[in-house]
Write a protein that holds these residues in place. Structure first.
Motif, PDB file in Angstrom:
ATOM      1  N   CYS A 179      17.351 -48.828  -5.014  1.00 39.73           N
ATOM      2  CA  CYS A 179      18.512 -49.583  -4.529  1.00 39.73           C
ATOM      3  C   CYS A 179      19.493 -48.672  -3.800  1.00 39.73           C
ATOM      4  O   CYS A 179      20.123 -49.090  -2.816  1.00 39.73           O
ATOM      5  N   LEU A 180      19.637 -47.440  -4.256  1.00 37.07           N
ATOM      6  CA  LEU A 180      20.489 -46.488  -3.538  1.00 37.07           C
ATOM      7  C   LEU A 180      19.949 -46.236  -2.134  1.00 37.07           C
ATOM      8  O   LEU A 180      20.707 -46.170  -1.161  1.00 37.07           O
ATOM      9  N   TRP A 181      18.640 -46.085  -2.022  1.00 39.72           N
ATOM     10  CA  TRP A 181      18.026 -45.851  -0.718  1.00 39.72           C
ATOM     11  C   TRP A 181      18.264 -47.039   0.214  1.00 39.72           C
ATOM     12  O   TRP A 181      18.686 -46.874   1.364  1.00 39.72           O
ATOM     13  N   ILE A 182      18.015 -48.230  -0.275  1.00 39.54           N
ATOM     14  CA  ILE A 182      18.210 -49.425   0.555  1.00 39.54           C
ATOM     15  C   ILE A 182      19.682 -49.590   0.903  1.00 39.54           C
ATOM     16  O   ILE A 182      20.042 -49.919   2.042  1.00 39.54           O
ATOM     17  N   GLY A 183      20.552 -49.341  -0.076  1.00 30.54           N
ATOM     18  CA  GLY A 183      21.979 -49.513   0.166  1.00 30.54           C
ATOM     19  C   GLY A 183      22.542 -48.521   1.157  1.00 30.54           C
ATOM     20  O   GLY A 183      23.427 -48.862   1.956  1.00 30.54           O
ATOM     21  N   CYS A 184      22.045 -47.301   1.126  1.00 32.50           N
ATOM     22  CA  CYS A 184      22.571 -46.274   2.033  1.00 32.50           C
ATOM     23  C   CYS A 184      21.962 -46.365   3.425  1.00 32.50           C
ATOM     24  O   CYS A 184      22.626 -46.059   4.424  1.00 32.50           O
ATOM     25  N   THR A 185      20.696 -46.775   3.518  1.00 33.41           N
ATOM     26  CA  THR A 185      20.032 -46.834   4.825  1.00 33.41           C
ATOM     27  C   THR A 185      20.129 -48.208   5.473  1.00 33.41           C
ATOM     28  O   THR A 185      20.043 -48.321   6.700  1.00 33.41           O
ATOM     29  N   GLY A 186      20.275 -49.247   4.667  1.00 39.08           N
ATOM     30  CA  GLY A 186      20.309 -50.598   5.208  1.00 39.08           C
ATOM     31  C   GLY A 186      18.955 -51.122   5.628  1.00 39.08           C
ATOM     32  O   GLY A 186      18.867 -52.154   6.304  1.00 39.08           O
ATOM     33  N   ARG A 187      17.885 -50.443   5.234  1.00 34.92           N
ATOM     34  CA  ARG A 187      16.535 -50.859   5.623  1.00 34.92           C
ATOM     35  C   ARG A 187      15.953 -51.810   4.590  1.00 34.92           C
ATOM     36  O   ARG A 187      15.903 -51.493   3.402  1.00 34.92           O
ATOM     37  N   ALA A 188      15.501 -52.947   5.055  1.00 33.72           N
ATOM     38  CA  ALA A 188      14.865 -53.910   4.160  1.00 33.72           C
ATOM     39  C   ALA A 188      13.471 -53.430   3.783  1.00 33.72           C
ATOM     40  O   ALA A 188      12.840 -52.646   4.505  1.00 33.72           O
ATOM     41  N   VAL A 189      12.981 -53.883   2.652  1.00 35.46           N
ATOM     42  CA  VAL A 189      11.634 -53.529   2.201  1.00 35.46           C
ATOM     43  C   VAL A 189      10.616 -54.255   3.067  1.00 35.46           C
ATOM     44  O   VAL A 189      10.731 -55.466   3.298  1.00 35.46           O
ATOM     45  N   ARG A 190       9.631 -53.509   3.561  1.00 34.42           N
ATOM     46  CA  ARG A 190       8.584 -54.132   4.369  1.00 34.42           C
ATOM     47  C   ARG A 190       7.767 -55.088   3.517  1.00 34.42           C
ATOM     48  O   ARG A 190       7.508 -54.846   2.349  1.00 34.42           O
ATOM     49  N   GLY A 191       7.348 -56.160   4.133  1.00 31.19           N
ATOM     50  CA  GLY A 191       6.530 -57.130   3.420  1.00 31.19           C
ATOM     51  C   GLY A 191       7.124 -58.519   3.529  1.00 31.19           C
ATOM     52  O   GLY A 191       8.292 -58.699   3.891  1.00 31.19           O
ATOM     53  N   ARG A 192       6.308 -59.483   3.203  1.00 28.79           N
ATOM     54  CA  ARG A 192       6.739 -60.871   3.316  1.00 28.79           C
ATOM     55  C   ARG A 192       6.043 -61.684   2.236  1.00 28.79           C
ATOM     56  O   ARG A 192       4.855 -61.494   1.966  1.00 28.79           O
ATOM     57  N   VAL A 193       6.793 -62.574   1.623  1.00 24.21           N
ATOM     58  CA  VAL A 193       6.199 -63.470   0.637  1.00 24.21           C
ATOM     59  C   VAL A 193       5.198 -64.378   1.347  1.00 24.21           C
ATOM     60  O   VAL A 193       5.507 -64.959   2.394  1.00 24.21           O
ATOM     61  N   VAL A 194       4.000 -64.492   0.800  1.00 22.04           N
ATOM     62  CA  VAL A 194       2.935 -65.210   1.506  1.00 22.04           C
ATOM     63  C   VAL A 194       3.034 -66.719   1.344  1.00 22.04           C
ATOM     64  O   VAL A 194       2.513 -67.468   2.176  1.00 22.04           O
ATOM     65  N   TRP A 195       3.696 -67.180   0.301  1.00 15.70           N
ATOM     66  CA  TRP A 195       3.745 -68.614   0.055  1.00 15.70           C
ATOM     67  C   TRP A 195       4.857 -69.269   0.870  1.00 15.70           C
ATOM     68  O   TRP A 195       5.902 -68.676   1.088  1.00 15.70           O
TER      69      TRP A 195
END
Length: 601
Positions: free
Chosen positions: A224-240
């Protein structure tokens, strides 16, 4: 055919005599009570039958040798020197005060060693000459450390089939199938990995369960620190598609409600909520007025340990004691008022329908709030994924089935996040969450400066005004007391001071209390981490200078996890405090990062 009046009268009298004789006979053969029976005013209406005293077959020394020879006891005592060790055994002739299933009497054993105090305890069956209970370390003082499925949440949620069912549904609904070795899948597995720690807890192994909780906490905080500091969303997509996730969330919500109603329990935390609500409804502050035992007149039966919880309180009511229940913020009790007004409270620690009502209501509030958050910041797909994640995550159901107040702070923050572009709303909901359980105070500075660090007096004053308004409303219950200043002092003693002084084996930081060889003293490490947490809470109010909703959610989760990492008393029920924001950080798509602009000011 017509009966003469006299004959009919005699017939009825004879029937009444037969019924009376039957009632007397059934009373005579009924099992006599083993403890005094009281009416609702504490008056004894039936005295117990005193069983004949059974002489001990074992000697005191024989009982002690049996207990000390137990592998579990011997292993723990090997951590202490023999010098100054004291072992005592007392015989209990009443089998009802022994371990269930004991036919005759039993021996109660305890081992003391200064400065640790009591370091082991247990029971030996006198007739069978076998150990029926053996408690060491944290298990001596903490019954919840002794294991046993169902103590928290009931039997169903702790059963392997139901728990694994939740885990499988959670993974099937949110996993990245096209990239099995993705960050998304690792994130989901780490969220579920608390289950390993819980398994050891349910088996009474605290010294294994506690360390196993820290790797997932540390991992989630770092991510969460990494995402919060970089602003990069996690790659991937819910398939349903979103409608499948929403339909599954609705189905799971119904299942969760059924599980709460049919197979759950109410622990002391939830019981405290309805007590506090009753006190407020009666025109009294909860703090310092919870039901206690002390030397008050009994109005109920003793439990297996000989303890009588039901006592006539100073308000004249027969109530089940919960002396440590007034340790939460005022909103934790005010939130139970609707449930109390609708379902009431008998004064006893019974089924407590008002608590079930409140638990279900706030569970649904979290589901609905997450759907609205997802719709606003990620569109229909996130609007389906977030409530599904909450509904399928086993630890949120663990809270619901335990009927605690731990969904309350999450619910308030979720709704505050939905209205995040309103400074007033942010202030109000952060305050409501903070004055439920104080953990949310750690995110208050960061939510103040959202979405960017600029001098805008109107925005800052609006946030402060909302926070102050909610705070005044929450603490207005102190005005119910004759002296509000004294009530404020009692509030501090019962809540903040109590939490600061609290000892607990359910973290790495307080194991020094056992003075056992091989058990580390990590208080200095805790102090360092607490300092870093305070610095982080201040720093994230300033950096990043501009935050997207994704960054706000991720850093909110990081700070809440950081707070839990340094807690002296940590438990699995606290996971839902941060889970909604971890779920948002891991599931939110890229490209929806900027909030709607606030009015300039």
């Amino acid at each position: 055919m017509v009966f003469p009046e006299k004959a009919l009268t005699r017939l009825l009298a004879a029937a009444a005599a037969v019924l009376a004789a039957a009632a007397i006979t059934s009373t005579a053969v009924a099992a006599p009570p083993s403890t005094p029976v009281y009416d609702s005013k504490g008056r004894i209406i039936q005295t117990p039958f005193a069983p004949a005293q059974v002489a001990a077959r074992l000697t005191e020394q024989r009982a002690i040798r049996l207990f000390l020879a137990d592998d579990k006891v011997a292993d723990w005592l090997s951590r202490y020197p023999r010098k100054n060790r004291r072992v005592s055994a007392t015989y209990e002739s009443n089998p009802q005060r022994c371990t269930a299933g004991t036919a005759g009497g039993c021996w109660n054993l305890r081992v003391d060693w200064d400065p640790a105090g009591e370091i082991a305890s247990g029971r030996v069956d006198d007739r069978a000459a076998r150990i029926t209970e053996a408690w060491t370390g944290a298990q001596v003082a903490w019954k919840m450390a002794r294991g046993g499925k169902g103590a928290f949440g009931g039997a169903k949620i702790n059963s392997t089939s139901v728990w694994l069912g939740f885990c499988i549904v959670f993974l099937l609904g949110l996993a990245e199938y096209r990239r099995p070795l993705s960050w998304r899948n690792l994130d989901l597995l780490m969220l579920l990995s608390f289950s390993v720690s819980l398994w050891f807890f349910n088996h009474g192994n605290v010294f294994a369960s506690v360390p196993l909780a820290y790797p997932p906490l540390a991992y989630l905080a770092a991510r969460c620190l990494w995402i919060g500091c970089t602003g990069r969303a996690v790659r991937g997509r819910v398939v349903w598609p979103y409608w499948v996730l929403l339909a599954a969330a609705v189905f799971l919500a119904g299942f969760r409600i059924g599980l709460n109603i049919e197979d759950s329990n109410v622990i002391d935390v939830g019981y405290a909520g309805v007590i506090g609500a009753q006190r407020i409804a009666a025109g009294q502050s909860p703090y310092g007025h919870f039901p206690v035992e002390k030397s008050l007149k009994a109005c109920g039966a003793a439990d297996a340990e000989g303890e009588i919880r039901d006592r006539i309180q100073t308000n004249g009511r027969c109530e089940s004691a919960n002396p440590q229940g007034d340790t939460y913020g005022p909103v934790a009790y005010e939130s139970y008022l609707p449930g109390y007004w609708i379902r009431g409270w008998s004064g006893k620690w019974d089924d407590l329908p008002a608590v079930h009502f409140t638990s279900i209501a706030f569970d649904l509030a979290c589901l609905l709030g997450l759907a609205l958050v997802g719709l606003r910041f990620g569109g229909p797909l996130l609007a389906g994924a977030l409530p599904f994640a909450w509904a399928a995550y086993p630890f949120t159901q663990y809270v619901s089935s335990s009927n605690t107040n731990d969904a309350l702070p999450a619910a308030f923050l979720i709704w505050g996040f939905w209205l995040v572009t309103s400074a007033w709303a942010r202030g109000i909901f952060v305050a409501l969450s903070s004055w439920t359980k104080f953990a949310t105070l750690v995110v208050a500075p960061m939510w103040l400066t959202y979405p960017e660090l600029k001098w805008r007096p109107r925005r800052l004053l609006a946030y402060a005004g909302g926070f102050a308004l909610a705070t005044v409303a929450a603490f207005s219950i102190l005005l119910l007391e004759p002296s509000p200043l004294h009530a404020a002092h009692v509030f501090y003693d019962r809540t903040i001071k109590n939490q600061i002084d609290r000892e607990s084996p359910f973290s790495l930081w307080d194991w020094r209390q056992y003075h056992a060889r091989g058990i580390p003293n990590l208080h200095v490490v805790q102090y360092v981490l607490e300092g870093l947490l305070v610095l982080g809470a201040i720093a994230f109010a300033f950096v990043p200078r501009r935050k997207s909703p994704l960054q706000l959610a991720a850093l909110t989760a990081a700070l809440l996890i950081g707070f839990e990492l340094v807690l002296t008393h940590w438990f699995y029920l606290y996971i839902p405090w941060f889970f909604p924001f971890v779920a948002f950080a891991f599931l939110a798509p890229s490209g929806r990062a900027d909030p709607q602009p606030e009015p300039a000011g």
